[in-house]
Design a protein around this motif. Structure first.
Motif, mmCIF file in Angstrom:
data_model
loop_
_atom_site.group_PDB
_atom_site.id
_atom_site.type_symbol
_atom_site.label_atom_id
_atom_site.label_comp_id
_atom_site.label_asym_id
_atom_site.label_seq_id
_atom_site.Cartn_x
_atom_site.Cartn_y
_atom_site.Cartn_z
ATOM 1 N N THR A 118 0.840 -1.201 0.000
ATOM 2 C CA THR A 118 0.000 0.000 0.000
ATOM 3 C C THR A 118 0.874 1.250 0.000
ATOM 4 O O THR A 118 0.645 2.185 -0.786
ATOM 5 N N ALA A 119 1.894 1.273 0.839
ATOM 6 C CA ALA A 119 2.812 2.419 0.892
ATOM 7 C C ALA A 119 3.578 2.569 -0.424
ATOM 8 O O ALA A 119 3.776 3.690 -0.914
ATOM 9 N N HIS A 120 3.987 1.447 -1.018
ATOM 10 C CA HIS A 120 4.730 1.501 -2.282
ATOM 11 C C HIS A 120 3.856 2.013 -3.423
ATOM 12 O O HIS A 120 4.326 2.773 -4.275
ATOM 13 N N LEU A 121 2.611 1.601 -3.456
ATOM 14 C CA LEU A 121 1.720 2.083 -4.511
ATOM 15 C C LEU A 121 1.507 3.589 -4.394
ATOM 16 O O LEU A 121 1.458 4.300 -5.406
ATOM 17 N N GLU A 122 1.404 4.076 -3.171
ATOM 18 C CA GLU A 122 1.262 5.529 -2.967
ATOM 19 C C GLU A 122 2.515 6.260 -3.425
ATOM 20 O O GLU A 122 2.434 7.300 -4.073
ATOM 21 N N GLU A 123 3.671 5.724 -3.102
ATOM 22 C CA GLU A 123 4.926 6.347 -3.543
ATOM 23 C C GLU A 123 5.024 6.340 -5.068
ATOM 24 O O GLU A 123 5.465 7.321 -5.672
ATOM 25 N N LEU A 124 4.607 5.254 -5.702
ATOM 26 C CA LEU A 124 4.630 5.201 -7.166
ATOM 27 C C LEU A 124 3.682 6.233 -7.775
ATOM 28 O O LEU A 124 3.990 6.835 -8.802
ATOM 29 N N ARG A 125 2.535 6.449 -7.130
ATOM 30 C CA ARG A 125 1.619 7.491 -7.615
ATOM 31 C C ARG A 125 2.282 8.860 -7.539
ATOM 32 O O ARG A 125 2.096 9.704 -8.409
#
Length: 145
Positions: A118-125
């Motif tokens: 979840t944190a990684h997907l936010e960072e990718l966004r």
């Protein structure tokens, strides 16, 4: 004239590749820090991702993990042993081929990986606009060469 420029590579191509590597490194630094903050060595985080994201019909094996992590099989075997001891992976013998040791995430690993992902997907966004821009620069510099 600089030898590199003589080979037909432009300053823009170097700049595009440097920008791309910078964005990749930003993400990797974030990823490693997030894994460590969650109490997980980065290589174990990558291993959990490889197991969870494995798309074949049979579960992944130690050999599969070695391929996915770009490490030697004995390195992957040691990593799996540490992860089994930490309660992150379950290693079972295949019912179809008794030589194969299949890997499955434990519930503990699934929770941890879910939070990290979840944190990684936010960072990718957050990084997406910069990545799109730099990939566009790379493709434009490749076609102008």
């Amino acid at each position: 004239m600089n030898q590199l420029m003589q080979e037909g590579l432009s300053r823009e191509q170097y700049a595009a590749i440097a920008a791309f590597r910078f964005q990749l490194r930003r993400f990797l630094v974030f990823s490693e820090a997030a894994a460590l903050a969650a109490g997980l060595p980065p290589q174990q985080h990558q291993a959990l991702l490889a197991v969870a994201g494995y798309m074949e019909s049979e579960p992944p094996t130690v050999g599969t993990l070695a391929e996915q992590l770009l490490v030697a099989p004995h390195t992957a075997a040691e990593l799996v042993s540490r992860m089994v001891e930490a309660g992150l992976l379950i290693k079972t013998r295949s019912t179809l081929d008794r030589r194969r040791m299949e890997l499955v995430l434990t519930p503990k690993a699934e929770i941890l990986l879910g939070e990290l992902t979840t944190a990684h997907l936010e960072e990718l966004r957050t990084l997406e606009p910069a990545l799109i821009q730099v990939l566009g620069r790379l493709s434009r510099s490749a076609t102008s060469a």
